[in-house]
Design a protein around this motif. Structure first.
Motif, PDB file in Angstrom:
ATOM      1  N   ILE A  32      54.519  32.975  48.973  1.00  0.00           N
ATOM      2  CA  ILE A  32      54.740  32.954  50.414  1.00  0.00           C
ATOM      3  C   ILE A  32      56.030  33.689  50.732  1.00  0.00           C
ATOM      4  O   ILE A  32      57.045  33.479  50.073  1.00  0.00           O
ATOM      5  N   ALA A  33      55.968  34.569  51.732  1.00  0.00           N
ATOM      6  CA  ALA A  33      57.147  35.296  52.206  1.00  0.00           C
ATOM      7  C   ALA A  33      57.046  35.407  53.717  1.00  0.00           C
ATOM      8  O   ALA A  33      56.135  36.054  54.239  1.00  0.00           O
ATOM      9  N   GLY A  34      57.943  34.755  54.415  1.00  0.00           N
ATOM     10  CA  GLY A  34      57.915  34.789  55.880  1.00  0.00           C
ATOM     11  C   GLY A  34      56.614  34.232  56.415  1.00  0.00           C
ATOM     12  O   GLY A  34      56.201  33.134  56.054  1.00  0.00           O
ATOM     13  N   THR A  35      55.923  35.000  57.244  1.00  0.00           N
ATOM     14  CA  THR A  35      54.659  34.545  57.842  1.00  0.00           C
ATOM     15  C   THR A  35      53.456  34.962  57.006  1.00  0.00           C
ATOM     16  O   THR A  35      52.321  34.775  57.424  1.00  0.00           O
ATOM     17  N   PHE A  36      53.692  35.517  55.812  1.00  0.00           N
ATOM     18  CA  PHE A  36      52.609  36.001  54.954  1.00  0.00           C
ATOM     19  C   PHE A  36      52.446  35.119  53.729  1.00  0.00           C
ATOM     20  O   PHE A  36      53.410  34.644  53.157  1.00  0.00           O
ATOM     21  N   SER A  37      51.189  34.924  53.328  1.00  0.00           N
ATOM     22  CA  SER A  37      50.923  34.282  52.034  1.00  0.00           C
ATOM     23  C   SER A  37      49.991  35.200  51.252  1.00  0.00           C
ATOM     24  O   SER A  37      49.089  35.813  51.819  1.00  0.00           O
ATOM     25  N   LEU A  38      50.257  35.320  49.971  1.00  0.00           N
ATOM     26  CA  LEU A  38      49.457  36.178  49.106  1.00  0.00           C
ATOM     27  C   LEU A  38      48.820  35.314  48.030  1.00  0.00           C
ATOM     28  O   LEU A  38      49.493  34.495  47.406  1.00  0.00           O
ATOM     29  N   THR A  39      47.526  35.477  47.853  1.00  0.00           N
ATOM     30  CA  THR A  39      46.800  34.810  46.777  1.00  0.00           C
ATOM     31  C   THR A  39      46.366  35.875  45.786  1.00  0.00           C
ATOM     32  O   THR A  39      45.829  36.909  46.173  1.00  0.00           O
ATOM     33  N   SER A  40      46.622  35.619  44.513  1.00  0.00           N
ATOM     34  CA  SER A  40      46.234  36.531  43.436  1.00  0.00           C
ATOM     35  C   SER A  40      45.257  35.797  42.536  1.00  0.00           C
ATOM     36  O   SER A  40      45.511  34.670  42.132  1.00  0.00           O
ATOM     37  N   MET A  41      44.134  36.450  42.245  1.00  0.00           N
ATOM     38  CA  MET A  41      43.149  35.844  41.353  1.00  0.00           C
ATOM     39  C   MET A  41      42.749  36.848  40.288  1.00  0.00           C
ATOM     40  O   MET A  41      42.630  38.041  40.559  1.00  0.00           O
ATOM     41  N   ASP A  42      42.540  36.358  39.077  1.00  0.00           N
ATOM     42  CA  ASP A  42      42.097  37.193  37.966  1.00  0.00           C
ATOM     43  C   ASP A  42      40.590  37.357  38.009  1.00  0.00           C
ATOM     44  O   ASP A  42      39.866  36.413  38.338  1.00  0.00           O
ATOM     45  N   GLY A  43      40.131  38.566  37.664  1.00  0.00           N
ATOM     46  CA  GLY A  43      38.707  38.807  37.565  1.00  0.00           C
ATOM     47  C   GLY A  43      38.129  38.146  36.321  1.00  0.00           C
ATOM     48  O   GLY A  43      38.853  37.838  35.376  1.00  0.00           O
ATOM     49  N   GLU A  44      36.832  37.933  36.322  1.00  0.00           N
ATOM     50  CA  GLU A  44      36.139  37.339  35.183  1.00  0.00           C
ATOM     51  C   GLU A  44      34.948  38.203  34.806  1.00  0.00           C
ATOM     52  O   GLU A  44      34.483  39.023  35.598  1.00  0.00           O
ATOM     53  N   GLY A  45      34.423  38.000  33.603  1.00  0.00           N
ATOM     54  CA  GLY A  45      33.241  38.734  33.153  1.00  0.00           C
ATOM     55  C   GLY A  45      33.488  40.226  33.170  1.00  0.00           C
ATOM     56  O   GLY A  45      34.508  40.692  32.664  1.00  0.00           O
ATOM     57  N   PRO A  46      32.586  40.994  33.787  1.00  0.00           N
ATOM     58  CA  PRO A  46      32.744  42.451  33.796  1.00  0.00           C
ATOM     59  C   PRO A  46      33.969  42.922  34.581  1.00  0.00           C
ATOM     60  O   PRO A  46      34.368  44.067  34.460  1.00  0.00           O
ATOM     61  N   GLN A  47      34.575  42.033  35.358  1.00  0.00           N
ATOM     62  CA  GLN A  47      35.768  42.398  36.122  1.00  0.00           C
ATOM     63  C   GLN A  47      37.028  41.732  35.561  1.00  0.00           C
ATOM     64  O   GLN A  47      38.016  41.561  36.261  1.00  0.00           O
ATOM     65  N   LYS A  48      37.008  41.401  34.265  1.00  0.00           N
ATOM     66  CA  LYS A  48      38.150  40.701  33.668  1.00  0.00           C
ATOM     67  C   LYS A  48      39.414  41.554  33.609  1.00  0.00           C
ATOM     68  O   LYS A  48      40.501  41.030  33.445  1.00  0.00           O
ATOM     69  N   GLU A  49      39.291  42.868  33.746  1.00  0.00           N
ATOM     70  CA  GLU A  49      40.461  43.743  33.752  1.00  0.00           C
ATOM     71  C   GLU A  49      40.992  43.972  35.165  1.00  0.00           C
ATOM     72  O   GLU A  49      41.789  44.871  35.395  1.00  0.00           O
ATOM     73  N   CYS A  50      40.547  43.134  36.109  1.00  0.00           N
ATOM     74  CA  CYS A  50      40.943  43.278  37.516  1.00  0.00           C
ATOM     75  C   CYS A  50      41.807  42.104  37.958  1.00  0.00           C
ATOM     76  O   CYS A  50      41.706  41.002  37.425  1.00  0.00           O
ATOM     77  N   ARG A  51      42.625  42.378  38.971  1.00  0.00           N
ATOM     78  CA  ARG A  51      43.254  41.322  39.754  1.00  0.00           C
ATOM     79  C   ARG A  51      42.843  41.570  41.197  1.00  0.00           C
ATOM     80  O   ARG A  51      42.709  42.708  41.635  1.00  0.00           O
ATOM     81  N   PHE A  52      42.610  40.499  41.912  1.00  0.00           N
ATOM     82  CA  PHE A  52      42.208  40.550  43.311  1.00  0.00           C
ATOM     83  C   PHE A  52      43.300  39.880  44.136  1.00  0.00           C
ATOM     84  O   PHE A  52      43.818  38.834  43.741  1.00  0.00           O
ATOM     85  N   PHE A  53      43.627  40.473  45.269  1.00  0.00           N
ATOM     86  CA  PHE A  53      44.680  39.937  46.124  1.00  0.00           C
ATOM     87  C   PHE A  53      44.150  39.738  47.532  1.00  0.00           C
ATOM     88  O   PHE A  53      43.328  40.516  48.024  1.00  0.00           O
ATOM     89  N   ASN A  54      44.640  38.690  48.177  1.00  0.00           N
ATOM     90  CA  ASN A  54      44.324  38.420  49.569  1.00  0.00           C
ATOM     91  C   ASN A  54      45.631  38.040  50.253  1.00  0.00           C
ATOM     92  O   ASN A  54      46.343  37.153  49.778  1.00  0.00           O
ATOM     93  N   VAL A  55      45.962  38.728  51.324  1.00  0.00           N
ATOM     94  CA  VAL A  55      47.163  38.417  52.090  1.00  0.00           C
ATOM     95  C   VAL A  55      46.735  37.882  53.446  1.00  0.00           C
ATOM     96  O   VAL A  55      45.895  38.475  54.118  1.00  0.00           O
ATOM     97  N   GLU A  56      47.317  36.746  53.824  1.00  0.00           N
ATOM     98  CA  GLU A  56      47.050  36.153  55.129  1.00  0.00           C
ATOM     99  C   GLU A  56      48.313  36.211  55.964  1.00  0.00           C
ATOM    100  O   GLU A  56      49.416  36.012  55.452  1.00  0.00           O
ATOM    101  N   GLY A  57      48.127  36.512  57.241  1.00  0.00           N
ATOM    102  CA  GLY A  57      49.226  36.554  58.199  1.00  0.00           C
ATOM    103  C   GLY A  57      48.822  35.786  59.433  1.00  0.00           C
ATOM    104  O   GLY A  57      47.851  35.029  59.412  1.00  0.00           O
TER     105      GLY A  57
END
Length: 116
Positions: A32-57
């Motif tokens: 969390i930074a100011g009015t923003f929150s960031l969620t980071s999730m690791d990929g699984e299976g065929p996307q295990k080399e990925c990270r996914f991010f979601n920022v909410e404001g």
């Protein structure tokens, strides 16, 4: 809130209080930074080399999300999802997501290559 000029000067490293580190890991992370929150999730299976991010404001505000050092950009209202971003790309120093509220001009930087 900071202006975009203050955030861009952080491209080389993530240093508090101007940047919030999001350590890599094997589970969901929330920062969390100011009015923003960031969620980071690791990929699984065929996307295990990925990270996914979601920022909410603030609800209804148009948000911009920029992945510095990689020239990737997303824009949406209220929340922005990145889709798959390669772990290899994110391990590079200076990998920073910068969230900007396009209605107020406030912004926050999230460092992605931070040590645990």
């Amino acid at each position: 809130a900071r202006d975009a000029g203050a955030v861009s000067s952080l491209a080389g490293s993530c240093v508090a209080p101007g940047c919030t580190c999001v350590p890599d890991g094997t589970s969901e992370k929330v920062a969390i930074a100011g009015t923003f929150s960031l969620t980071s999730m690791d990929g699984e299976g065929p996307q295990k080399e990925c990270r996914f991010f979601n920022v909410e404001g603030p609800t209804g505000h148009r948000l911009s999300l920029l992945l510095q050092e990689h020239d990737r950009h997303w824009t949406e209202y209220g929340a922005v999802a990145t889709g798959c971003i390669s772990r290899a790309a994110l391990s590079k120093p200076g990998s920073t997501l910068v969230a900007t509220d396009l209605m107020t001009g406030s912004s926050a930087a999230f460092g992605l290559a931070c040590p645990l």
